[in-house]
Design a protein around this motif. Structure first.
Motif, mmCIF file in Angstrom:
data_model
loop_
_atom_site.group_PDB
_atom_site.id
_atom_site.type_symbol
_atom_site.label_atom_id
_atom_site.label_comp_id
_atom_site.label_asym_id
_atom_site.label_seq_id
_atom_site.Cartn_x
_atom_site.Cartn_y
_atom_site.Cartn_z
ATOM 1 N N LEU A 30 0.831 -1.205 0.000
ATOM 2 C CA LEU A 30 0.000 0.000 0.000
ATOM 3 C C LEU A 30 0.867 1.257 0.000
ATOM 4 C CD1 LEU A 30 -2.686 -1.158 2.586
ATOM 5 C CD2 LEU A 30 -3.108 -0.672 0.177
ATOM 6 N N LEU A 31 1.964 1.209 0.758
ATOM 7 C CA LEU A 31 2.894 2.344 0.779
ATOM 8 C C LEU A 31 3.479 2.587 -0.606
ATOM 9 C CD1 LEU A 31 4.717 4.420 2.279
ATOM 10 C CD2 LEU A 31 6.319 2.532 2.689
ATOM 11 N N VAL A 32 3.902 1.511 -1.263
ATOM 12 C CA VAL A 32 4.475 1.635 -2.613
ATOM 13 C C VAL A 32 3.441 2.205 -3.581
ATOM 14 C CG1 VAL A 32 5.318 0.314 -4.581
ATOM 15 C CG2 VAL A 32 6.191 -0.178 -2.297
ATOM 16 N N ASN A 33 2.219 1.729 -3.479
ATOM 17 C CA ASN A 33 1.175 2.207 -4.384
ATOM 18 C C ASN A 33 0.850 3.674 -4.126
ATOM 19 O OD1 ASN A 33 -0.756 1.320 -6.503
ATOM 20 N ND2 ASN A 33 -2.282 1.974 -5.001
ATOM 21 N N ALA A 34 0.793 4.048 -2.863
ATOM 22 C CA ALA A 34 0.439 5.429 -2.514
ATOM 23 C C ALA A 34 1.529 6.412 -2.917
ATOM 24 C CB ALA A 34 0.160 5.540 -1.017
ATOM 25 N N THR A 35 2.785 6.004 -2.811
ATOM 26 C CA THR A 35 3.891 6.903 -3.138
ATOM 27 C C THR A 35 4.245 6.882 -4.623
ATOM 28 O OG1 THR A 35 5.506 5.169 -2.613
ATOM 29 C CG2 THR A 35 4.891 6.675 -0.840
ATOM 30 N N GLY A 36 3.745 5.882 -5.348
ATOM 31 C CA GLY A 36 4.067 5.782 -6.754
ATOM 32 C C GLY A 36 5.457 5.236 -7.029
ATOM 33 N N CYS A 37 6.093 4.670 -6.008
ATOM 34 C CA CYS A 37 7.436 4.099 -6.192
ATOM 35 C C CYS A 37 7.345 2.794 -6.987
ATOM 36 C CB CYS A 37 8.087 3.830 -4.839
ATOM 37 S SG CYS A 37 8.477 5.329 -3.900
ATOM 38 N N LYS A 38 8.375 2.534 -7.769
ATOM 39 C CA LYS A 38 8.404 1.310 -8.578
ATOM 40 C C LYS A 38 9.586 0.416 -8.235
ATOM 41 C CE LYS A 38 6.061 3.629 -12.386
ATOM 42 N NZ LYS A 38 6.026 4.937 -11.716
ATOM 43 N N THR A 39 10.630 0.989 -7.677
ATOM 44 C CA THR A 39 11.814 0.196 -7.315
ATOM 45 C C THR A 39 12.247 0.516 -5.886
ATOM 46 O OG1 THR A 39 13.324 1.874 -8.226
ATOM 47 C CG2 THR A 39 12.596 0.105 -9.714
ATOM 48 N N LEU A 40 11.266 0.716 -4.998
ATOM 49 C CA LEU A 40 11.589 1.134 -3.633
ATOM 50 C C LEU A 40 12.498 0.122 -2.936
ATOM 51 C CD1 LEU A 40 11.190 3.074 -1.276
ATOM 52 C CD2 LEU A 40 9.117 1.809 -0.665
ATOM 53 N N TRP A 41 12.183 -1.177 -3.087
ATOM 54 C CA TRP A 41 12.961 -2.196 -2.378
ATOM 55 C C TRP A 41 14.404 -2.222 -2.883
ATOM 56 C CZ3 TRP A 41 11.646 -4.691 1.904
ATOM 57 C CH2 TRP A 41 12.416 -5.782 2.309
ATOM 58 N N ALA A 42 14.584 -2.212 -4.196
ATOM 59 C CA ALA A 42 15.937 -2.237 -4.759
ATOM 60 C C ALA A 42 16.697 -0.953 -4.441
ATOM 61 C CB ALA A 42 15.866 -2.451 -6.269
#
Length: 390
Positions: free
Chosen positions: A256-268
């Motif tokens: 949900l955090l990734v979707n809300a922030t629009g991040c695509k490679t947050l983990w990497a």
């Protein structure tokens, strides 16, 4: 194959993908326009002419298509991966339509109210031991836990199916925790706002099961086997909901955090940034950070404030509880087998507990250790290569 591709605006670019192959890449607006023109019947030459007019310079459309093919977007059997008309989609529409979501919201709000207002409904550690026999406790709690996780991930699958997209379940691990995993890759085929339902579905279903277990207790005789099992289920679901806050292991809240922030490679990006801070970054890490959107790097830096303390707590739990407790658990299961062989009920209980609880946990733990050691070896190897080249 081009007609199967989906285009979804996401931030400054577009996510183009093939639901049939679950391959997705981000392209700039000019790339999205080229795909649209080709889907409308324009030739490669015509699409190139339009692209040149739009960009103000020549655009190699053939090379662009070669890149898409290299990413796996132009391959497949011709099936676009959608499952319209199937029973799974109908079930998803029924269970995750507007009316259902309204009911889930009411139940999710009712659960904390009940737990606060009625002290007898609150779970305690004693609920993890519904039987007097420890091996039966292992079997019962493990079995209930796996069923609950399967239902949680199944909710993701059905909510995704309600959008006309397929998903599947697999068995994986998070750190050293064995779990089921729903593949939600094809959610890239829909706008970001439409992804929230499938991402929230697991938590919603956890709340439904927890509310149902709390209510069902009133219908059962206190102290009965069914009542004790319900208490164990309440504890498991309560713990599972709290565990979703562990965003450092990519839980639903992380998604949900990734979707809300629009991040695509947050983990990497997070991993590359952390290794840079530790002075252990590799050339691949530096390329990751150089290619990442500056906004993504900012969010990765913020995410580290959750990831580092969370991982430290998880490792402390591993060293304090899991590693010391696993040998004892194995000994508890093996003892009756050693004493009598597989000739008594206790021995068969030990074998069943070993199969259901201990072996999967040991395999997940071994996989986590092997994966961690692999990361350490890659970092050491990269550092040696850097020093040699210098």
């Amino acid at each position: 194959m081009l007609n199967q591709l989906t285009l979804v605006r996401d931030g400054d670019g577009y996510v183009v993908g093939s639901p049939g192959t679950a391959a997705y890449v981000e392209v700039p607006e000019i790339g999205a326009r080229i795909i649209e023109w080709l889907q409308q019947g324009a030739s490669v030459a015509e699409a190139g002419r339009r692209a040149e007019e739009l960009a103000g310079e020549p655009v190699d459309v053939a090379d662009f298509l070669t890149v898409l093919a290299g990413e796996g977007l132009l391959s497949g059997s011709g099936d676009d991966g959608r499952i319209d008309g199937t029973r799974r989609q109908r079930a998803g529409t029924l269970l995750f339509g507007r009316v259902a979501w309204g009911l889930y919201a009411v139940l999710a709000l009712a659960v904390p109210v009940l737990l606060v207002a009625v002290a007898g409904l609150r779970p305690t550690y004693r609920d993890a031991f519904p039987f007097t026999t420890q091996l039966l406790n292992i079997l019962a709690v493990s079995g209930l836990g796996m069923l609950a996780v399967a239902a949680h991930e199944g909710a993701h699958v059905l909510a995704t199916a309600a959008l006309g997209l397929p998903s599947r379940l697999s068995v994986s691990r998070r750190l050293y925790f064995l779990t089921f995993q729903a593949d939600l890759t094809r959610l890239w085929s829909v706008p970001r706002r439409a992804r929230y339902g499938p991402l929230l579905a697991g938590l919603a279903w956890d709340a439904v099961v927890l509310a149902g277990a709390l209510a069902a207790q009133e219908l059962l005789a206190p102290g009965s086997v069914a009542a004790r099992l319900l208490r164990a289920l309440v504890l498991l679901q309560f713990t599972a909901i709290l565990a979703q806050a562990m965003v450092f292991v990519r839980t639903d809240v992380y998604a949900l955090l990734v979707n809300a922030t629009g991040c695509k490679t947050l983990w990497a990006t997070k991993g590359a940034l952390l290794r840079r801070y530790l002075r252990r970054s590799t050339p691949a890490d530096e390329r990751q950070l150089a290619d990442a959107d500056p906004r993504e790097v900012v969010w990765a830096r913020r995410y580290l404030w959750l990831y580092v303390p969370g991982t430290a707590v998880a490792l402390y739990y591993l060293a304090t509880f899991v590693l010391p407790g696993l040998p004892h658990l194995v000994a508890l299961c093996v003892a009756p087998i050693r004493a009598d062989g597989l000739t008594t009920a206790a021995a068969w209980e030990g074998l069943a507990a070993l199969t259901v609880a201990v072996i999967p946990s040991a395999l997940a733990l071994f996989g986590a250790i092997r994966g961690g050691w692999g990361v350490v070896r890659r970092v050491i190897s990269a550092r040696k290569s850097t020093r040699t080249s210098a």
